[in-house]
Scaffold this motif. Structure first.
Motif, short mmCIF file in Angstrom:
data_model
loop_
_atom_site.label_atom_id
_atom_site.label_comp_id
_atom_site.label_asym_id
_atom_site.label_seq_id
_atom_site.Cartn_x
_atom_site.Cartn_y
_atom_site.Cartn_z
N THR A 69 0.86 -1.19 0.00
CA THR A 69 0.00 0.00 0.00
C THR A 69 0.89 1.23 0.00
O THR A 69 1.74 1.39 0.88
CB THR A 69 -0.91 0.02 1.24
OG1 THR A 69 -1.71 -1.16 1.25
CG2 THR A 69 -1.81 1.24 1.23
N THR A 71 1.24 5.54 -0.35
CA THR A 71 0.56 6.82 -0.18
C THR A 71 1.56 7.95 -0.39
O THR A 71 2.64 7.94 0.20
CB THR A 71 -0.05 6.94 1.23
OG1 THR A 71 -0.94 5.84 1.46
CG2 THR A 71 -0.84 8.24 1.37
N THR A 73 2.19 11.98 0.03
CA THR A 73 1.71 13.13 0.79
C THR A 73 2.40 14.39 0.28
O THR A 73 3.63 14.46 0.26
CB THR A 73 1.99 12.95 2.30
OG1 THR A 73 1.40 11.73 2.74
CG2 THR A 73 1.39 14.10 3.09
N PRO A 78 -2.82 13.67 1.67
CA PRO A 78 -2.43 12.34 1.19
C PRO A 78 -3.13 11.96 -0.12
O PRO A 78 -4.26 12.37 -0.39
CB PRO A 78 -2.88 11.42 2.34
CG PRO A 78 -4.06 12.13 2.93
CD PRO A 78 -3.81 13.61 2.76
N TYR A 79 -2.43 11.16 -0.93
CA TYR A 79 -2.97 10.62 -2.18
C TYR A 79 -2.60 9.14 -2.25
O TYR A 79 -1.44 8.78 -2.08
CB TYR A 79 -2.38 11.34 -3.40
CG TYR A 79 -2.61 12.83 -3.44
CD1 TYR A 79 -3.69 13.38 -4.12
CD2 TYR A 79 -1.73 13.71 -2.79
CE1 TYR A 79 -3.90 14.75 -4.16
CE2 TYR A 79 -1.94 15.08 -2.82
CZ TYR A 79 -3.02 15.59 -3.51
OH TYR A 79 -3.22 16.95 -3.54
N SER A 80 -3.58 8.28 -2.51
CA SER A 80 -3.30 6.85 -2.66
C SER A 80 -2.67 6.59 -4.03
O SER A 80 -3.00 7.25 -5.02
CB SER A 80 -4.58 6.03 -2.50
OG SER A 80 -5.53 6.40 -3.47
N ASP A 82 -1.33 3.55 -6.92
CA ASP A 82 -1.32 2.17 -7.40
C ASP A 82 0.09 1.81 -7.87
O ASP A 82 0.71 2.56 -8.63
CB ASP A 82 -2.31 1.99 -8.56
CG ASP A 82 -3.75 2.19 -8.11
OD1 ASP A 82 -4.06 1.86 -6.96
OD2 ASP A 82 -4.56 2.69 -8.93
N TYR A 89 5.53 3.28 -10.20
CA TYR A 89 4.29 3.96 -9.82
C TYR A 89 4.27 5.35 -10.47
O TYR A 89 5.32 5.90 -10.84
CB TYR A 89 4.16 4.09 -8.31
CG TYR A 89 5.21 4.97 -7.67
CD1 TYR A 89 5.03 6.34 -7.53
CD2 TYR A 89 6.40 4.42 -7.19
CE1 TYR A 89 5.99 7.14 -6.95
CE2 TYR A 89 7.37 5.21 -6.61
CZ TYR A 89 7.16 6.57 -6.49
OH TYR A 89 8.12 7.36 -5.91
N LYS A 91 1.67 9.10 -10.28
CA LYS A 91 0.49 9.75 -9.71
C LYS A 91 0.45 11.22 -10.12
O LYS A 91 1.42 11.95 -9.94
CB LYS A 91 0.51 9.64 -8.18
CG LYS A 91 -0.72 10.21 -7.51
CD LYS A 91 -1.96 9.39 -7.82
CE LYS A 91 -3.18 9.90 -7.07
NZ LYS A 91 -4.39 9.09 -7.35
#
Length: 233
Positions: A69, A71, A73, A78-80, A82, A89, A91
């Protein structure tokens, strides 16, 4: 050598009339740490969308990344994230609306291997920096409040002699003392008062109740100052 059979990882064979049995034990190799990288983030404008990329792997390269998992920040928000099977990864995140330098932190937790790690990078946002806090309204409000308190205190100090009787009347009401009617102005005052706080009439002797209007008047009076009743005795 002649192999007889293989059941549950137990191998048996005969060589030179000697039976040999061998058991294979499974060895599980667990990683001891997570390795995280963040690709350097270029300078962005305030409110602009930027992309945070990098990799997440174990210290043992042969073990594929899974069950993690992640995350990210940015400026405490916070942002999850994948994570792809190959450990990469990506984002998209919107930069803060004010210029400055902000920390970008990615936190990764692997519950399967009970591992966790984090990595931090810097995000530089172009734009006007956040202005310092303006304490002017607070200071002005405090000064006004102090001035009002001082004015009230001065007024109370100057009017204390006039206010005192009313405070005594209030105190007498709280104590449920007996009230009588002033023979001059007719206002209700405590029976212990020697002077009416409303009209200033002074009571130097015992007060009695008028038989006509029930006003309290000096016992020596031959006429009620309120209703005009005459007293022969």
């Amino acid at each position: 050598a002649t192999y007889e059979n293989c059941t549950h990882c137990i191998y048996k064979y005969i060589e030179n009339n000697t039976r040999i049995t061998a058991m294979l034990h499974e060895v599980i190799v667990k990683p001891s740490s997570l390795v995280i990288t963040i690709t350097p983030i270029p300078e962005v404008k305030a409110g602009e969308v930027f992309i945070v990329t990098g990799t997440i792997n174990y210290n043992i390269k042969t073990i594929s990344i899974e069950n993690v998992t992640a995350t990210i920040t940015v400026n405490v928000k916070p942002y999850s994230v994948d994570v792809n099977p190959d450990g990469t990864y990506s984002k998209e995140i919107t930069a803060p609306n004010k210029g400055g330098t902000y920390p970008v932190k990615i936190t990764v937790v692997d519950y399967a291997y009970n591992l966790s790690a984090e990595e931090t990078a810097q995000l530089i946002v172009k734009g006007k920096p956040a202005p310092p806090p303006d304490y002017t309204p607070l200071i002005v409000g405090t000064v006004i409040a102090v001035v009002i308190i001082i004015i009230i205190g001065v007024i109370f100090f100057k009017k204390r002699e006039k206010i005192k009787p009313y405070l005594l009347i209030l105190k007498a009401k709280i104590k449920k003392e007996e009230f009588i009617e002033c023979g001059e102005c007719g206002k209700k005052i405590p029976g212990t008062f020697k002077k009416c706080p409303y009209c200033g009439a002074e009571f130097e002797e015992e007060l009695v109740k008028c038989s006509e209007c029930s006003a309290f008047i000096p016992a020596s009076a031959d006429k009620c100052p309120k209703c005009g009743a005459m007293f022969e005795e």
